[in-house]
Design an enzyme around this catalytic site. Structure first.
Site, PDB file in Angstrom:
ATOM      1  N   GLU A   1      18.245  29.374 -19.521  1.00 25.92           N
ATOM      2  CA  GLU A   1      17.549  28.898 -20.717  1.00 25.92           C
ATOM      3  C   GLU A   1      17.131  30.066 -21.603  1.00 25.92           C
ATOM      4  O   GLU A   1      17.263  30.015 -22.835  1.00 25.92           O
ATOM      5  CB  GLU A   1      16.351  28.024 -20.315  1.00 25.92           C
ATOM      6  CG  GLU A   1      16.831  26.698 -19.718  1.00 25.92           C
ATOM      7  CD  GLU A   1      15.724  25.793 -19.208  1.00 25.92           C
ATOM      8  OE1 GLU A   1      15.966  24.571 -19.122  1.00 25.92           O
ATOM      9  OE2 GLU A   1      14.635  26.281 -18.873  1.00 25.92           O
TER      10      GLU A   1
ATOM     11  N   GLY B   1      -1.982  23.841 -11.839  1.00 22.58           N
ATOM     12  CA  GLY B   1      -0.603  23.597 -12.272  1.00 22.58           C
ATOM     13  C   GLY B   1      -0.293  22.116 -12.103  1.00 22.58           C
ATOM     14  O   GLY B   1      -1.200  21.282 -12.031  1.00 22.58           O
ATOM     15  N   PHE B   2       0.985  21.790 -12.028  1.00 19.21           N
ATOM     16  CA  PHE B   2       1.364  20.380 -11.938  1.00 19.21           C
ATOM     17  C   PHE B   2       0.823  19.720 -10.679  1.00 19.21           C
ATOM     18  O   PHE B   2       0.368  18.581 -10.714  1.00 19.21           O
ATOM     19  CB  PHE B   2       2.877  20.243 -12.003  1.00 19.21           C
ATOM     20  CG  PHE B   2       3.400  20.410 -13.391  1.00 19.21           C
ATOM     21  CD1 PHE B   2       3.329  19.356 -14.290  1.00 19.21           C
ATOM     22  CD2 PHE B   2       3.923  21.612 -13.823  1.00 19.21           C
ATOM     23  CE1 PHE B   2       3.779  19.502 -15.583  1.00 19.21           C
ATOM     24  CE2 PHE B   2       4.380  21.769 -15.115  1.00 19.21           C
ATOM     25  CZ  PHE B   2       4.307  20.714 -15.999  1.00 19.21           C
ATOM     26  N   GLY B   3       0.837  20.446  -9.528  1.00 23.65           N
ATOM     27  CA  GLY B   3       0.358  19.866  -8.280  1.00 23.65           C
ATOM     28  C   GLY B   3      -1.137  19.610  -8.305  1.00 23.65           C
ATOM     29  O   GLY B   3      -1.598  18.486  -8.095  1.00 23.65           O
TER      30      GLY B   3
ATOM     31  N   ASP C   1       4.948  24.720  -5.472  1.00 20.37           N
ATOM     32  CA  ASP C   1       5.782  25.888  -5.200  1.00 20.37           C
ATOM     33  C   ASP C   1       5.253  26.768  -4.085  1.00 20.37           C
ATOM     34  O   ASP C   1       5.943  27.673  -3.613  1.00 20.37           O
ATOM     35  CB  ASP C   1       5.899  26.766  -6.461  1.00 20.37           C
ATOM     36  CG  ASP C   1       6.833  26.147  -7.482  1.00 20.37           C
ATOM     37  OD1 ASP C   1       7.367  25.061  -7.208  1.00 20.37           O
ATOM     38  OD2 ASP C   1       7.018  26.750  -8.554  1.00 20.37           O
TER      39      ASP C   1
ATOM     40  N   GLY D   1      -5.853  25.910  -8.100  1.00 20.57           N
ATOM     41  CA  GLY D   1      -4.670  25.904  -8.958  1.00 20.57           C
ATOM     42  C   GLY D   1      -4.583  24.632  -9.781  1.00 20.57           C
ATOM     43  O   GLY D   1      -4.634  23.530  -9.259  1.00 20.57           O
TER      44      GLY D   1
END
Lengths: 430, 430
Positions: free
Chosen positions: B171, B14-16, B301, B12
């Protein structure tokens, strides 16, 4: 009783149709502009979307938004299925539109020269979706090559064939070569993208053969310097999935084949019952109307127009815009006349501002008026003119930013894969 | 014999996962980063792609390009199908990767609370493709409404339901309302887009219920001012194509329904044989490893982490980044030790920098440290922080340009429909 306002129907919001709507200023007339897309597309930069340089919205603008303040223009997202000249009516998928004047500006589509079955193997480049599909497939090929262990498969994955050495084919081939050699180069660990092959196939003895000989020659040389393998006087004889056979017997295994060879006019031209040329373009009269129907005009890539010097008007944006402007003024004048009538009309006359093609970083060819340029001067002229003509202030600024960024960093701003679910439907290699 | 370099597999980007790779600096270790996309996605701005404000490439960066100069990182575009803890091996679709350390950072996916059949009626918002699909469907609904003559159908076309009043739902609802009332308003001739309805459904008594009471209340009020109809304490009971039934018996006919309600962890978490929470998130130990496997970490997450004050760490980007950094330092330290070993480890500790949500033009709520803001101050803080954290200099500049353009002109930069061929597969209304 008040006279009813004249109804003008325009089919197609490309350069011809849009310029018509922007030029036409007879407030009493009601214009309906029909396009099957919601956006006007700046075709000359489409190859940069296909090669990951620009993002799709940067070369497209909502048609409604461009014409927002033209209150007598109604924009419909729909498609013409029939044109009933006798009834003066256009049949759309969802409704029918009666007209007093009809302007056909539906542009061209990719032609496979009698081999429609090749389309599945070699996508053309006409819409944003085409460009996004080509971008996805090219980027995925390198991702697959990085994990591939079979050298033959890896070679196929790193080979791309571009069919057609006109401006689109040359611009695509040059941009692919730069993408592999300069942008992707540093980002892989197991493969070297600078070894990827870009093969350009052209049937005539020269690429860019519409240009003067010295420019065409220079274009080919600049392209070779970028590492593109050019095969002139060569035709595609046969095609299968990920495989091309040439007329000299050579075969090439290539994960991606892009078709930039033929253009055919929109099939709607066959509904008009008038003479067409081989590509399906409508042979129009000198005033761009069709025989027997002075209220019906065909402009842009959909028409074949012979200029007063006997030469055909080229299928490029400036020509389409000039035709849109000419027809707008013509209809304005007729509507402004005390007794509206159709004759006599001054013929359309094409003003040749020149032609150009970009090849890569600081590499291009251009003919502007009597002057010919190559290399960095032609390239700068190309950049400048395309920025000027790009529709929308935001798009100009965004594209300028992207180009500056790419020039400085040797990166590309839209190197992302979207639409993977569509890709999973592509048959695996056999 | 030289000691073999330790192998770290990260799933992954993503941010992590990305923060882990960017932080980790033990040169001898070899990292393999696996993601099924070719790009890192800046999730917090994804709703702006869905609402035609930003283009997809502006919030995405090629993973390879971000990590280009990290020569000990290999990026693979692939997907994990199994994790064999005993063999210390990850099985991908195309190969298998043995590891010494494994970092799982696969993030979340949309959860339909036991109603997977609702997915076809109400797409979620997790990927660029999701966002482009929602954008296409919303813009098409107005195009259809402009040609529609049946008032009931026109009303359905101009109604959108957003399910879920967390940050994403709020949003989205706010951005839709502004799109209709301020952007599309002037561009249609037969319909008035400012009459379009945006209905936000939230099960709890408050939108933004994760925020302090005053902020949540202010968020709801700012949203109502934009014209969003908020239905709190309301659940979706049933759903069909273009139709929602609520638990109070009300039914709504809506051309578009967007699901922003539930998040579930990646299904890979079920392969670990460890305890999961209700959403499928992995219950990790205080050092973010899993029980019995100190070499396997779960971050972002995909993990449910209880902080030292007993509260769960929220599923937001800063938390994932902090976890990535923590695990990188932890593994670096273990590899640097004279005799590599796994224990003892200082626990992960979350530093709460605050949380925020934007609602519309000059409208937002923010909690930064002990301070709470609403309105234009919160909005400015939101803009600033999102620009700072957006990955890539070009993207920062491009997004800044888009925002400035939208602020001044009340237009949106990506109002284009792409992927029409996918749309033709959507069933027509019954």
């Amino acid at each position: 009783m008040e006279k009813e306002s004249p109804r003008i129907v325009v089919l197609g919001a490309g350069f011809g149709g849009l310029t018509f709507c922007q030029t036409f200023h007879h407030a009493a007339a009601r214009i309906t502009l029909v396009d099957r897309q919601n956006h006007h597309l700046f075709q000359p930069l489409l190859y940069q979307v296909a090669t990951a340089g620009l993002s799709a919205p940067e070369i497209a603008q909502p048609i409604r938004s461009i014409l927002s303040d033209r209150l007598n223009v109604t924009v419909l997202m729909d498609e013409a299925t029939d044109i009933q000249l006798a009834e003066k009516q256009v049949v759309l998928k969802q409704s029918a539109l009666p007209y007093d004047y009809l302007v056909l500006a539906l542009g061209g589509m990719t032609s496979y020269f009698g081999h429609p079955e090749w389309e599945q193997f070699a996508p053309g480049l006409k819409s944003l979706d085409d460009a996004i599909k080509i971008r996805r497939r090219i980027l995925l090929a390198f991702e697959k090559a990085e994990t591939e262990t079979d050298p033959a498969v890896r070679e196929r994955l790193m080979t791309i064939v571009v069919v057609g050495g006109g401006p689109t084919g040359v611009e695509l081939a040059g941009a692919f070569a730069e993408l592999f050699r300069r942008v992707l180069k540093r980002d892989f660990r197991r493969i070297d993208p600078s070894h990827a092959r870009v093969i350009l196939i052209e049937a005539s003895p020269l690429v860019l053969s519409h240009l003067p000989l010295e420019l065409a020659t220079s274009g080919g040389e600049q392209l070779k310097k970028l590492g593109v393998e050019i095969r002139v006087s060569t035709k595609v004889k046969n095609m299968r999935d990920r495989w091309v056979e040439l007329d000299n017997g050579d075969t090439i295994a290539a994960e991606n084949i892009v078709w930039a060879a033929g253009v055919a006019a929109s099939p709607v031209s066959h509904k008009l019952g008038v003479e067409l040329d081989r590509a399906g373009r409508v042979k129009v009269l000198p005033d761009l109307s069709i025989a027997g129907h002075p209220e019906v005009f065909v402009i842009g890539d959909m028409a074949t127009v012979i200029d007063k010097d006997g030469k055909p008007v080229p299928g490029i944006c400036p020509a389409a815009m000039q035709m849109g402007r000419y027809v707008a003024h013509l209809i304005e004048d007729e509507l402004a006349a005390p007794t509206p009538s159709h004759a006599p009309r001054a013929p359309f006359s094409y003003w040749d501002k020149g032609t150009m093609a970009t090849i890569g970083r600081s590499a291009a060819v251009a003919k502007i008026g009597r002057f010919e340029f190559t290399g960095i001067v032609a390239w700068a002229a190309w950049l400048f003119i395309h920025l000027i003509f790009l529709v929308g202030f935001r798009n100009k600024l965004a594209v300028l930013l992207q180009w500056a960024y790419s020039y400085v960093t040797y990166k590309r701003g839209a190197r992302i894969v979207t639409g993977m679910s569509a890709e999973l439907k592509r048959a695996p290699p056999s």
